[in-house]
Structure formats: structure tokens, C-alpha cells
Design a protein around this motif. Structure first.
Motif, PDB file in Angstrom:
ATOM      1  N   ILE A  59       0.832  -1.210   0.000  1.00 33.70           N
ATOM      2  CA  ILE A  59       0.000   0.000   0.000  1.00 33.70           C
ATOM      3  C   ILE A  59       0.865   1.258   0.000  1.00 33.70           C
ATOM      4  N   ARG A  63       1.613   5.754  -1.692  1.00 35.40           N
ATOM      5  CA  ARG A  63       1.720   6.946  -0.843  1.00 35.40           C
ATOM      6  C   ARG A  63       3.064   7.655  -1.006  1.00 35.40           C
ATOM      7  N   ARG A 105       1.058  -2.096   7.628  1.00 33.53           N
ATOM      8  CA  ARG A 105       0.400  -1.083   6.792  1.00 33.53           C
ATOM      9  C   ARG A 105      -0.523  -1.767   5.774  1.00 33.53           C
ATOM     10  N   SER A 106       0.034  -2.679   4.959  1.00 35.63           N
ATOM     11  CA  SER A 106      -0.778  -3.347   3.931  1.00 35.63           C
ATOM     12  C   SER A 106      -1.893  -4.189   4.553  1.00 35.63           C
ATOM     13  N   GLY A 109      -4.694  -2.254   5.890  1.00 37.12           N
ATOM     14  CA  GLY A 109      -5.588  -1.912   4.787  1.00 37.12           C
ATOM     15  C   GLY A 109      -6.533  -3.054   4.451  1.00 37.12           C
ATOM     16  N   ARG A 112      -9.244  -3.372   7.120  1.00 38.55           N
ATOM     17  CA  ARG A 112     -10.283  -2.337   6.996  1.00 38.55           C
ATOM     18  C   ARG A 112     -11.211  -2.634   5.809  1.00 38.55           C
ATOM     19  N   CYS A 279      -8.381  -0.245  -2.071  1.00 40.50           N
ATOM     20  CA  CYS A 279      -7.825   0.798  -1.190  1.00 40.50           C
ATOM     21  C   CYS A 279      -8.354   2.174  -1.571  1.00 40.50           C
ATOM     22  N   GLU A 280      -8.409   2.445  -2.882  1.00 41.43           N
ATOM     23  CA  GLU A 280      -8.955   3.725  -3.344  1.00 41.43           C
ATOM     24  C   GLU A 280     -10.422   3.844  -2.957  1.00 41.43           C
ATOM     25  N   ALA A 282     -11.939   2.509  -0.522  1.00 36.29           N
ATOM     26  CA  ALA A 282     -12.080   2.664   0.931  1.00 36.29           C
ATOM     27  C   ALA A 282     -11.496   3.977   1.445  1.00 36.29           C
ATOM     28  N   LEU A 284      -8.311   4.752   1.483  1.00 37.55           N
ATOM     29  CA  LEU A 284      -7.025   4.514   2.149  1.00 37.55           C
ATOM     30  C   LEU A 284      -5.862   5.120   1.370  1.00 37.55           C
ATOM     31  N   ILE A 285      -6.082   5.364   0.079  1.00 40.95           N
ATOM     32  CA  ILE A 285      -5.095   6.049  -0.770  1.00 40.95           C
ATOM     33  C   ILE A 285      -5.870   7.060  -1.617  1.00 40.95           C
TER      34      ILE A 285
END
Length: 306
Positions: A59, A63, A105-106, A109, A112, A279-280, A282, A284-285
Motif C-alpha cells: 500500500i 503513498r 500497513r498493507s 488496509g 479495513r 484501497c482507493e 475505501a 485509504l489512498i
């Protein structure tokens, strides 16, 4: 740009060992400056410029700016990983509070995303150090990663082998055998298995990422050579880790050969793409951008739309 030996930030977990064995115990020993840390710290080392290359949570690529990924190599898992666990005092669908491992971190994600999209829960998330006893004393469920999670899973497996009728999501033992202190019935969920259930994809947990200015064909070749050296010595790696972790070498060898996959094949790239999309979705990024891989000599540039 930093002068001198290239600085590599390495996750200090067993599942990274085959990728770096050529640097730590093989023909490339001494060529690079090695730093060992937990996954979240590896990402910070790279971001802050303390490292030139890092094996970072996947993830975190999304970032960072002005970085490129090294092709063909990853820490991934296709079906079940056994070292990324959600442990819970109740079925996960009932959890109201969820402790998250600060080393991760990953996988945070993933936890979540799975909470919202697979388990249909909206728990209070609490960041905590990776101590399952303390985490479950404070929360209904907990995410634990890496060697502590693998140790817990092996203990649960051993208890289940002795407990007739135990199913894949829980284990019960006497007070002296409880894998998590004070929790009589433990519900256990393998994060990669749950992700596979939700998406049908494998999971890419970490990738090699470098600052754009430091990459060279020679460097990429060294990283690939280190991986090949390690993959040819899984038994040796497991024997050494067994002493350090005080776990059975056969279990560790099985983990490195059956549960962890060290490639970025098409299946893993598809899983990475889906992960970035989720991730997008949610939040998260900011946005799922394409992963840019270092060009490899005699082959075209590889890309994966993220």
C-alpha cells in the motif's frame, strides 16, 4: 543523492529471508548496507531518505512519489498465509472494536477493507503494539502479523490436532493452553484466505521499491540473484530461523514453501491491482495509480494498472 553503499531497508520477519539471503548469508554479503525493521518502519525509512531501497508494504507504494518497483519479486500469498491473522473473542461479524498491529500497513488496509466489504462491520479501530493478550483485553478482535502471528497459528494448529471436532475458525483449550490469555474460545481468520473469499485474488503484501535515482541494471540483477540464492536454500533458512524463533524447522519450511510466494506473476499482479482499487474505494489512498517497474535489460518495461 546518497553516496557510498546502497542502503536497503529489510523487514525483520521470516517471510523476507529468502529474498535477502544472498545479501545476508550469500555471495552479495557486504556489498550493500542493510537495515532491519518492522514493515511500517521500512516504509518510513524509504520515505525519509534513510534508505535507497526497501521491501515495503505494498500500500505504501501508492503513498510515495518518485519511486519505482523492482520487477518479478514480492512477498505474496495465493491461498492461505498463516502469518497474517485476525483473532477474535467472537465471530468477526459481531466485533465492535478491532485492535490493529502498528507494525503493519498493507494488512491493516486489508483488515479495513474486509471489515467493510466482507464482514459487514464498522468497528472502532484501535492502533496497538502486536501483543495478542493485551489487544484482546481491550478489543473484540485483533490483527496480528509476521512472526508473532505465525507462532500463534502454529500453537492453535497444535491444539486443534488434540481437540476433536475443532473447526477452522476456533480453538478451545484449558486455561494453561489458551493461545491468548483469558480467551477461552478463539476465532481465528487468515487474512489472505478471507481476501481470496471476497475477491478470488491472491494477495501481494510487500514489494521492493527504490528511489528512482538509485536504480541500475546491476542493482536489479543483484536483487534477483539474492532471491534465487534464497529460494534454493529454504531448508537452511528454516533451520536457522527455528533456533531464533524456537519453532519447529519443518513447520517453518512448509510456511516458506506453501504459504508464501516470492514472485510477481500475472496472478499476483492481478491481486495487487484489485487491492489498489479496493484501497482507493475505501479512501485509504488518494487514487490507485499504475505501478512503474524498473526496466529490465533485454525485456520491455512491465507495468500494472493499479
Amino acid at each position: 543523492m546518497h553516496m557510498g553503499k546502497l542502503r536497503i531497508s529489510i523487514v525483520e520477519f521470516l517471510n523476507t529471508a529468502p529474498l535477502v539471503w544472498g545479501f545476508t548469508d550469500g555471495p552479495l554479503a557486504g556489498k550493500y548496507e542493510l537495515m532491519f525493521a518492522v514493515p511500517s518502519q521500512c516504509a518510513e525509512d524509504l520515505r525519509a531518505g534513510r534508505a535507497d531501497v526497501g521491501i515495503i508494504p505494498s500500500i505504501e507504494y501508492q503513498r510515495m512519489d518518485d519511486v519505482v518497483a523492482l520487477p518479478g519479486m514480492a512477498i505474496a500469498s495465493k491461498q492461505e498465509v498463516r502469518s497474517l491473522l485476525v483473532v477474535s473473542k467472537m465471530p468477526i461479524e459481531m466485533a465492535k472494536s478491532f485492535a490493529l498491529d502498528t507494525n503493519s500497513r498493507s494488512t491493516v488496509g486489508l483488515a479495513r477493507i474486509l471489515s467493510r466489504r466482507h464482514w459487514n462491520i464498522d468497528p472502532e479501530f484501535i492502533d496497538m503494539p502486536p501483543d495478542p493478550d493485551k489487544m484482546l483485553a481491550r478489543a473484540d478482535a485483533a490483527l496480528v502479523i509476521g512472526d508473532p502471528a505465525l507462532r500463534l497459528r502454529l500453537k492453535v494448529d497444535a491444539l486443534q490436532a488434540k481437540t476433536p471436532g475443532a473447526d477452522g475458525c476456533r480453538c478451545c483449550g484449558g486455561d494453561d493452553e489458551q493461545p491468548v490469555k483469558g480467551v477461552e474460545t478463539l476465532f481465528l481468520y487468515d487474512i489472505v484466505q478471507q481476501w481470496r473469499e471476497m475477491t478470488g485474488h491472491s494477495s501481494v503484501l510487500a514489494i521492493w521499491v527504490a528511489h528512482r535515482g538509485v536504480v541500475s541494471p546491476e542493482m536489479v540483477a543483484d536483487f534477483q540473484a539474492s532471491r534465487e540464492y534464497g529460494l534454493a536454500r529454504i531448508g537452511e533458512i528454516a533451520e536457522g530461523a527455528a533456533l531464533k524463533l524456537e519453532l519447529p524447522p519443518r513447520d517453518l519450511e512448509r510456511y516458506l514453501t506453501e504459504n508464501i510466494n516470492f514472485s510477481l506473476d500475472d496472478e499476483n499482479l492481478a491481486g495487487l491491482r484489485r487491492y489498489y482499487e479496493e484501497c482507493e474505494r475505501a479512501g485509504l489512498i488518494p487514487r490507485a495509480r499504475e505501478v512503474e517497474f524498473v526496466p529490465v535489460p533485454r525485456s520491455s518495461r512491465q507495468r500494472v494498472a493499479g
